[in-house]
Design an enzyme around this catalytic site. Structure first.
Site, mmCIF file in Angstrom:
data_model
loop_
_atom_site.group_PDB
_atom_site.id
_atom_site.type_symbol
_atom_site.label_atom_id
_atom_site.label_comp_id
_atom_site.label_asym_id
_atom_site.label_seq_id
_atom_site.Cartn_x
_atom_site.Cartn_y
_atom_site.Cartn_z
ATOM 1 N N LYS A 9 -58.935 -27.086 55.298
ATOM 2 C CA LYS A 9 -59.160 -28.617 55.355
ATOM 3 C C LYS A 9 -59.462 -29.082 53.972
ATOM 4 O O LYS A 9 -59.542 -28.487 53.100
ATOM 5 C CB LYS A 9 -60.669 -28.962 56.324
ATOM 6 C CG LYS A 9 -60.343 -29.176 58.061
ATOM 7 C CD LYS A 9 -60.879 -29.499 58.905
ATOM 8 C CE LYS A 9 -60.986 -29.326 60.175
ATOM 9 N NZ LYS A 9 -61.719 -30.209 61.170
ATOM 10 N N TYR A 49 -53.777 -35.034 64.927
ATOM 11 C CA TYR A 49 -54.997 -35.207 65.902
ATOM 12 C C TYR A 49 -55.167 -36.342 67.247
ATOM 13 O O TYR A 49 -55.686 -36.845 66.889
ATOM 14 C CB TYR A 49 -56.579 -35.851 64.916
ATOM 15 C CG TYR A 49 -57.066 -34.804 64.613
ATOM 16 C CD1 TYR A 49 -57.964 -33.366 65.235
ATOM 17 C CD2 TYR A 49 -57.426 -34.900 62.898
ATOM 18 C CE1 TYR A 49 -58.073 -32.240 64.797
ATOM 19 C CE2 TYR A 49 -57.983 -33.540 62.653
ATOM 20 C CZ TYR A 49 -57.897 -32.577 62.921
ATOM 21 O OH TYR A 49 -59.382 -31.135 62.525
ATOM 22 N N ARG A 85 -61.793 -19.189 67.114
ATOM 23 C CA ARG A 85 -62.261 -19.866 66.844
ATOM 24 C C ARG A 85 -64.129 -19.394 67.289
ATOM 25 O O ARG A 85 -65.099 -19.532 66.478
ATOM 26 C CB ARG A 85 -62.307 -20.818 68.657
ATOM 27 C CG ARG A 85 -61.300 -21.826 68.296
ATOM 28 C CD ARG A 85 -61.453 -22.743 70.148
ATOM 29 N NE ARG A 85 -62.220 -23.307 69.316
ATOM 30 C CZ ARG A 85 -62.150 -24.703 68.931
ATOM 31 N NH1 ARG A 85 -61.191 -25.281 68.066
ATOM 32 N NH2 ARG A 85 -63.665 -25.140 68.966
ATOM 33 N N THR A 91 -68.174 -26.682 65.764
ATOM 34 C CA THR A 91 -67.911 -28.137 64.955
ATOM 35 C C THR A 91 -68.781 -27.888 64.156
ATOM 36 O O THR A 91 -68.193 -28.184 63.244
ATOM 37 C CB THR A 91 -67.698 -28.636 66.352
ATOM 38 O OG1 THR A 91 -66.754 -28.451 66.941
ATOM 39 C CG2 THR A 91 -66.714 -30.066 65.297
ATOM 40 N N ARG A 102 -68.084 -21.301 59.098
ATOM 41 C CA ARG A 102 -68.290 -22.679 59.341
ATOM 42 C C ARG A 102 -69.477 -22.731 58.499
ATOM 43 O O ARG A 102 -70.264 -23.385 58.290
ATOM 44 C CB ARG A 102 -67.922 -24.066 60.172
ATOM 45 C CG ARG A 102 -66.547 -24.789 60.524
ATOM 46 C CD ARG A 102 -66.156 -24.868 61.586
ATOM 47 N NE ARG A 102 -65.568 -25.749 61.922
ATOM 48 C CZ ARG A 102 -64.525 -26.016 62.910
ATOM 49 N NH1 ARG A 102 -65.250 -25.540 64.399
ATOM 50 N NH2 ARG A 102 -63.711 -27.025 63.358
ATOM 51 N N ASN A 112 -66.039 -29.247 58.310
ATOM 52 C CA ASN A 112 -66.711 -28.531 58.853
ATOM 53 C C ASN A 112 -65.469 -27.237 58.171
ATOM 54 O O ASN A 112 -65.112 -26.365 59.095
ATOM 55 C CB ASN A 112 -66.577 -28.703 60.257
ATOM 56 C CG ASN A 112 -65.092 -29.127 60.866
ATOM 57 O OD1 ASN A 112 -64.607 -29.809 60.784
ATOM 58 N ND2 ASN A 112 -65.820 -29.015 62.178
ATOM 59 N N HIS A 115 -59.604 -25.321 60.466
ATOM 60 C CA HIS A 115 -59.619 -25.803 62.252
ATOM 61 C C HIS A 115 -58.879 -24.695 62.826
ATOM 62 O O HIS A 115 -58.565 -24.396 62.104
ATOM 63 C CB HIS A 115 -58.121 -26.998 61.824
ATOM 64 C CG HIS A 115 -57.576 -27.411 63.762
ATOM 65 N ND1 HIS A 115 -58.184 -27.754 64.533
ATOM 66 C CD2 HIS A 115 -56.334 -26.964 63.934
ATOM 67 C CE1 HIS A 115 -57.679 -28.036 64.990
ATOM 68 N NE2 HIS A 115 -56.254 -27.317 64.709
ATOM 69 N N GLU A 126 -49.718 -27.477 67.773
ATOM 70 C CA GLU A 126 -50.034 -27.656 66.431
ATOM 71 C C GLU A 126 -48.948 -26.589 65.564
ATOM 72 O O GLU A 126 -49.108 -27.361 64.176
ATOM 73 C CB GLU A 126 -51.752 -26.825 66.428
ATOM 74 C CG GLU A 126 -52.006 -28.079 67.082
ATOM 75 C CD GLU A 126 -54.171 -27.924 67.049
ATOM 76 O OE1 GLU A 126 -54.460 -28.701 67.796
ATOM 77 O OE2 GLU A 126 -54.333 -26.530 66.589
#
Ligand code: IDP
Ligand code: MG
Length: 138
Positions: A9, A49, A85, A91, A102, A112, A115, A126
């Site tokens: 990000k 999103y 993940r 998150t 993160r 954060n 993604h 995506e």
């Protein structure tokens, strides 16, 4: 073999953390099969999103995602969605486990750093949002 979409990000690209984040991903055994740097405009961030369009943070989130370049990466591996993940962490970085991306790099719940897709259907949407078949290696 499963595919998942990773985005590095704007907060992380801005701080030159792309290499460090890719290093953690590759060290975890996930394979990079497509990669590009792009800058989303606001409409493109809103489209990506769209599932969050009713959330109170949607405006801020999409403005942040359009605030600078991002790096889009397709990752492949057994159970790649869940593994990536777990590597990302929660998150909210204050809730993220030690050693997760993160926990190490994120600035806040919004900024954060990364993604990751959360299910096979969202991964398919995506990935196709950023890449066509010719841009992915087998
Ligand atoms: P995820 O990225 O861990 O899957 P989601 O709930 O899908 O988390 O939220 C998407 C993104 O929206 C988050 O990564 C974060 O950047 C942002 N976000 C989520 N919850 C909040 C919040 O409460 N405040 C501000 N931003 C948020
Ligand atoms: Mg999500």
């Amino acid at each position: 073999m499963e595919l998942t979409l990773c985005l590095i990000k704007p907060d992380a690209v801005r701080r030159d953390l792309t290499g460090s984040i890719l290093f953690m991903i590759q060290k975890a055994g996930l394979k990079v099969v497509a990669l590009k740097m792009v800058r989303l405009d606001l409409n493109q961030a809103q489209g990506f999103y769209h599932v969050h369009r009713e959330r109170p943070f949607f405006g801020e989130l999409t403005e942040y995602m359009a605030s600078g370049p991002i790096v889009a990466v397709v990752l492949a591996g057994d159970n790649a969605i869940k593994r990536y993940r777990e590597l990302m962490g929660a998150t909210d970085p204050t809730q993220a486990d030690e050693g997760t991306i993160r926990k190490v790099f994120a600035l806040s719940k919004q900024e954060n750093s990364v993604h990751g897709s959360d299910a096979p259907e969202t991964a398919a949407f995506e990935i196709s949002y950023f890449f066509n078949a010719m841009e992915m290696v087998g």
